[in-house]
Design a protein around this motif. Structure first.
Motif, PDB file in Angstrom:
ATOM      1  N   LEU A  43      61.591   8.405  62.344  1.00 20.69           N
ATOM      2  CA  LEU A  43      62.046   7.453  61.314  1.00 20.69           C
ATOM      3  C   LEU A  43      61.299   7.687  60.003  1.00 20.69           C
ATOM      4  CD1 LEU A  43      62.241   4.326  63.620  1.00 20.69           C
ATOM      5  CD2 LEU A  43      64.192   5.362  62.421  1.00 20.69           C
ATOM      6  N   ARG A  44      59.982   7.900  60.086  1.00 24.16           N
ATOM      7  CA  ARG A  44      59.189   8.133  58.865  1.00 24.16           C
ATOM      8  C   ARG A  44      59.726   9.360  58.127  1.00 24.16           C
ATOM      9  NH1 ARG A  44      54.209   7.255  56.627  1.00 24.16           N
ATOM     10  NH2 ARG A  44      53.509   5.831  58.281  1.00 24.16           N
ATOM     11  N   GLN A  45      59.985  10.411  58.883  1.00 23.38           N
ATOM     12  CA  GLN A  45      60.439  11.680  58.279  1.00 23.38           C
ATOM     13  C   GLN A  45      61.807  11.485  57.616  1.00 23.38           C
ATOM     14  OE1 GLN A  45      62.965  14.062  59.488  1.00 23.38           O
ATOM     15  NE2 GLN A  45      62.363  15.566  57.928  1.00 23.38           N
ATOM     16  N   ALA A  46      62.735  10.806  58.326  1.00 13.85           N
ATOM     17  CA  ALA A  46      64.101  10.636  57.790  1.00 13.85           C
ATOM     18  C   ALA A  46      64.111   9.717  56.568  1.00 13.85           C
ATOM     19  CB  ALA A  46      65.013  10.081  58.878  1.00 13.85           C
ATOM     20  N   LEU A  47      63.383   8.587  56.645  1.00 17.21           N
ATOM     21  CA  LEU A  47      63.383   7.627  55.529  1.00 17.21           C
ATOM     22  C   LEU A  47      62.632   8.188  54.318  1.00 17.21           C
ATOM     23  CD1 LEU A  47      62.724   4.370  57.606  1.00 17.21           C
ATOM     24  CD2 LEU A  47      64.894   5.048  56.515  1.00 17.21           C
ATOM     25  N   SER A  48      61.542   8.905  54.561  1.00 17.72           N
ATOM     26  CA  SER A  48      60.768   9.469  53.438  1.00 17.72           C
ATOM     27  C   SER A  48      61.515  10.613  52.773  1.00 17.72           C
ATOM     28  CB  SER A  48      59.394   9.962  53.934  1.00 17.72           C
ATOM     29  OG  SER A  48      58.699   8.892  54.509  1.00 17.72           O
ATOM     30  N   LYS A  49      62.318  11.338  53.557  1.00 21.29           N
ATOM     31  CA  LYS A  49      63.114  12.432  52.966  1.00 21.29           C
ATOM     32  C   LYS A  49      64.197  11.841  52.026  1.00 21.29           C
ATOM     33  CE  LYS A  49      65.792  16.543  54.257  1.00 21.29           C
ATOM     34  NZ  LYS A  49      66.851  16.904  55.222  1.00 21.29           N
ATOM     35  N   ALA A  50      64.764  10.711  52.480  1.00 22.82           N
ATOM     36  CA  ALA A  50      65.854  10.108  51.689  1.00 22.82           C
ATOM     37  C   ALA A  50      65.334   9.380  50.445  1.00 22.82           C
ATOM     38  CB  ALA A  50      66.642   9.148  52.570  1.00 22.82           C
ATOM     39  N   ARG A  51      64.182   8.697  50.600  1.00 20.25           N
ATOM     40  CA  ARG A  51      63.584   7.924  49.498  1.00 20.25           C
ATOM     41  C   ARG A  51      62.066   8.189  49.479  1.00 20.25           C
ATOM     42  NH1 ARG A  51      68.202   7.583  49.036  1.00 20.25           N
ATOM     43  NH2 ARG A  51      69.592   5.822  48.439  1.00 20.25           N
ATOM     44  N   PRO A  52      61.668   9.357  48.977  1.00 18.92           N
ATOM     45  CA  PRO A  52      60.250   9.773  49.055  1.00 18.92           C
ATOM     46  C   PRO A  52      59.285   8.826  48.337  1.00 18.92           C
ATOM     47  CG  PRO A  52      61.603  11.449  47.931  1.00 18.92           C
ATOM     48  CD  PRO A  52      62.524  10.359  48.331  1.00 18.92           C
ATOM     49  N   GLU A  53      59.834   8.048  47.387  1.00 11.59           N
ATOM     50  CA  GLU A  53      58.938   7.209  46.571  1.00 11.59           C
ATOM     51  C   GLU A  53      58.705   5.825  47.177  1.00 11.59           C
ATOM     52  OE1 GLU A  53      61.942   8.156  46.047  1.00 11.59           O
ATOM     53  OE2 GLU A  53      63.164   6.528  45.212  1.00 11.59           O
ATOM     54  N   TYR A  54      59.467   5.497  48.247  1.00 10.39           N
ATOM     55  CA  TYR A  54      59.327   4.141  48.825  1.00 10.39           C
ATOM     56  C   TYR A  54      58.079   4.054  49.706  1.00 10.39           C
ATOM     57  CZ  TYR A  54      64.190   2.891  47.517  1.00 10.39           C
ATOM     58  OH  TYR A  54      65.364   2.615  46.840  1.00 10.39           O
ATOM     59  N   GLY A  55      57.479   2.863  49.731  1.00 11.65           N
ATOM     60  CA  GLY A  55      56.386   2.619  50.678  1.00 11.65           C
ATOM     61  C   GLY A  55      56.946   2.354  52.065  1.00 11.65           C
ATOM     62  N   LEU A  56      56.038   2.295  53.050  1.00 13.96           N
ATOM     63  CA  LEU A  56      56.458   2.016  54.420  1.00 13.96           C
ATOM     64  C   LEU A  56      55.471   1.069  55.080  1.00 13.96           C
ATOM     65  CD1 LEU A  56      56.706   5.606  54.389  1.00 13.96           C
ATOM     66  CD2 LEU A  56      58.400   4.767  56.019  1.00 13.96           C
ATOM     67  N   LEU A  57      56.000   0.132  55.884  1.00 14.78           N
ATOM     68  CA  LEU A  57      55.173  -0.657  56.800  1.00 14.78           C
ATOM     69  C   LEU A  57      55.772  -0.436  58.182  1.00 14.78           C
ATOM     70  CD1 LEU A  57      53.047  -2.743  57.625  1.00 14.78           C
ATOM     71  CD2 LEU A  57      54.705  -4.556  57.059  1.00 14.78           C
ATOM     72  N   MET A  58      55.047   0.286  59.043  1.00 14.34           N
ATOM     73  CA  MET A  58      55.590   0.654  60.352  1.00 14.34           C
ATOM     74  C   MET A  58      54.651   0.133  61.432  1.00 14.34           C
ATOM     75  SD  MET A  58      56.811   4.563  59.488  1.00 14.34           S
ATOM     76  CE  MET A  58      58.466   4.539  60.191  1.00 14.34           C
ATOM     77  N   GLU A  59      55.216  -0.316  62.534  1.00 14.05           N
ATOM     78  CA  GLU A  59      54.389  -1.003  63.531  1.00 14.05           C
ATOM     79  C   GLU A  59      53.241  -0.139  64.033  1.00 14.05           C
ATOM     80  OE1 GLU A  59      56.369  -2.451  67.044  1.00 14.05           O
ATOM     81  OE2 GLU A  59      54.530  -3.387  67.754  1.00 14.05           O
ATOM     82  N   GLU A  60      53.536   1.122  64.345  1.00 10.00           N
ATOM     83  CA  GLU A  60      52.488   1.951  64.971  1.00 10.00           C
ATOM     84  C   GLU A  60      51.512   2.522  63.936  1.00 10.00           C
ATOM     85  OE1 GLU A  60      54.376   0.810  68.258  1.00 10.00           O
ATOM     86  OE2 GLU A  60      52.406   1.771  68.141  1.00 10.00           O
ATOM     87  N   SER A  61      51.994   2.886  62.737  1.00 15.22           N
ATOM     88  CA  SER A  61      51.089   3.581  61.792  1.00 15.22           C
ATOM     89  C   SER A  61      50.698   2.723  60.601  1.00 15.22           C
ATOM     90  CB  SER A  61      51.756   4.873  61.306  1.00 15.22           C
ATOM     91  OG  SER A  61      53.060   4.597  60.830  1.00 15.22           O
ATOM     92  N   GLY A  62      51.162   1.479  60.538  1.00 17.48           N
ATOM     93  CA  GLY A  62      50.708   0.572  59.472  1.00 17.48           C
ATOM     94  C   GLY A  62      51.353   0.844  58.121  1.00 17.48           C
ATOM     95  N   GLU A  63      50.585   0.543  57.064  1.00 20.66           N
ATOM     96  CA  GLU A  63      51.100   0.544  55.683  1.00 20.66           C
ATOM     97  C   GLU A  63      50.892   1.910  55.027  1.00 20.66           C
ATOM     98  OE1 GLU A  63      51.641  -2.914  54.000  1.00 20.66           O
ATOM     99  OE2 GLU A  63      52.915  -1.680  52.722  1.00 20.66           O
ATOM    100  N   THR A  64      51.934   2.416  54.374  1.00 23.29           N
ATOM    101  CA  THR A  64      51.831   3.615  53.526  1.00 23.29           C
ATOM    102  C   THR A  64      52.339   3.216  52.143  1.00 23.29           C
ATOM    103  OG1 THR A  64      52.359   5.026  55.432  1.00 23.29           O
ATOM    104  CG2 THR A  64      52.524   6.027  53.228  1.00 23.29           C
ATOM    105  N   VAL A  65      51.458   3.246  51.133  1.00 22.20           N
ATOM    106  CA  VAL A  65      51.853   2.813  49.789  1.00 22.20           C
ATOM    107  C   VAL A  65      52.680   3.924  49.142  1.00 22.20           C
ATOM    108  CG1 VAL A  65      51.011   2.118  47.499  1.00 22.20           C
ATOM    109  CG2 VAL A  65      49.811   1.355  49.573  1.00 22.20           C
TER     110      VAL A  65
END
Ligand code: IPD
Ligand code: CA
Ligand code: CA
Length: 268
Positions: A54-76
């Motif tokens: 999921l991280r790879q697919a979402l970051s490829k589509a919108r590289p500038e967006y942050g992420l909050l994911m249950e297993e790996s936490g917050e990525t600004v």
């Protein structure tokens, strides 16, 4: 025909990619039940693998967006306005025990508000999705909360605290809530996935749902599904639900308040 926007397509495609791996792993879990070590380690690696897909697919589509994911936490991200909020496997305990009821939940937050959500149940092939102001759907069918208005006709869902979670006060508080609700309605279900519980309220399958102690990734997509299908979501005090609220109460227009009145601590 419900037209999906580009952002919903990004989320749905990411969910589908991760689901392919999860469904394959789920097939493995069945016979791991009897292995000496049991499936716990295998499932946590399945969880983490789904999250990295999921991280790879979402970051490829919108590289500038942050992420909050249950297993790996917050990525600004470089874009401070947007953040993905992701639970790669909601219903882990079901998955671990070979129970076919789990999902992937992806929400998009913009300026602190959820603007798009996807909850995908791969085994039942049900993709629940919504965009703010544009309605909620399951696959291509429009969702609407149930029309029931009487507590005796209502079917509610909840989450039951368990070992190590909210020991003591959490358990006592929940048992009080359950006692008051079960005495007034036609049934209470505990299916083991908060994201699907909210999706089922949006679909009119449950008339309401409550739970204490959830995380943002459990509910971020589901609260938008309920709101966009005409339902209401608040905390137990009746305030607008925020992602860090300690508890949640969702329901159709007629039964949200009666349910909330049953789960609130009775006034001494
Ligand atoms: C859990 C499920 C469950 C809820 C738990 C959550 P997980 O999420 O949503 O229904 O009662 O509180 O932690 O651990 O399966 O992602
Ligand atoms: Ca979860
Ligand atoms: Ca999870």
């Amino acid at each position: 025909m419900a037209l999906r926007s580009a952002i919903i397509n990004v989320m749905a495609m990411a969910a589908d990619k991760a689901a392919t791996r999860l469904v394959r792993d789920f097939g493995e879990v069945e016979h791991l039940q009897v292995s000496r070590k049991g499936p716990a380690d295998f499932v946590s690696s399945a969880d983490k693998k789904a999250e990295s897909i999921l991280r790879q697919a979402l970051s490829k589509a919108r590289p500038e967006y942050g992420l909050l994911m249950e297993e790996s936490g917050e990525t600004v991200g470089s874009d401070p306005r947007h953040r993905w909020i992701v639970d790669p496997l909601d219903g882990t305990t079901n998955f671990l025990h070979g129970i076919p009821h789990f999902c992937i939940s992806i929400a998009l937050e913009r300026d602190g508000e959820i603007v798009a959500g996807v909850v995908f149940d791969p085994l039942k092939d049900e993709l629940f999705w919504a965009e703010r102001g544009l309605g909620a759907y399951v696959n291509d069918r429009r969702l609407r909360v149930s029309g029931r208005s009487r507590l005796p006709d209502a079917l509610f869902a909840t989450g039951i605290p368990f070992l190590g979670i909210q020991d003591g006060p959490g358990h006592k508080k929940f048992l009080g809530q359950l006692g008051r609700v079960m005495a007034q309605c036609s049934g209470v279900r505990r299916y083991g996935s908060a994201a699907l519980d909210l999706a089922y309220v949006a679909a009119g399958r449950y008339d309401g749902y409550w739970e204490n102690g959830l995380n943002a990734w459990d509910v971020a997509a589901g609260i938008l599904l309920v709101r966009e299908s005409g339902g209401q979501v608040s905390d137990i005090a009746g305030r607008r639900y925020q992602l860090n609220s300690p508890d949640i109460c969702a329901g159709n227009e007629a039964l949200h308040t009666p349910l909330r009145n049953l789960i609130r601590e009775p006034v001494a």
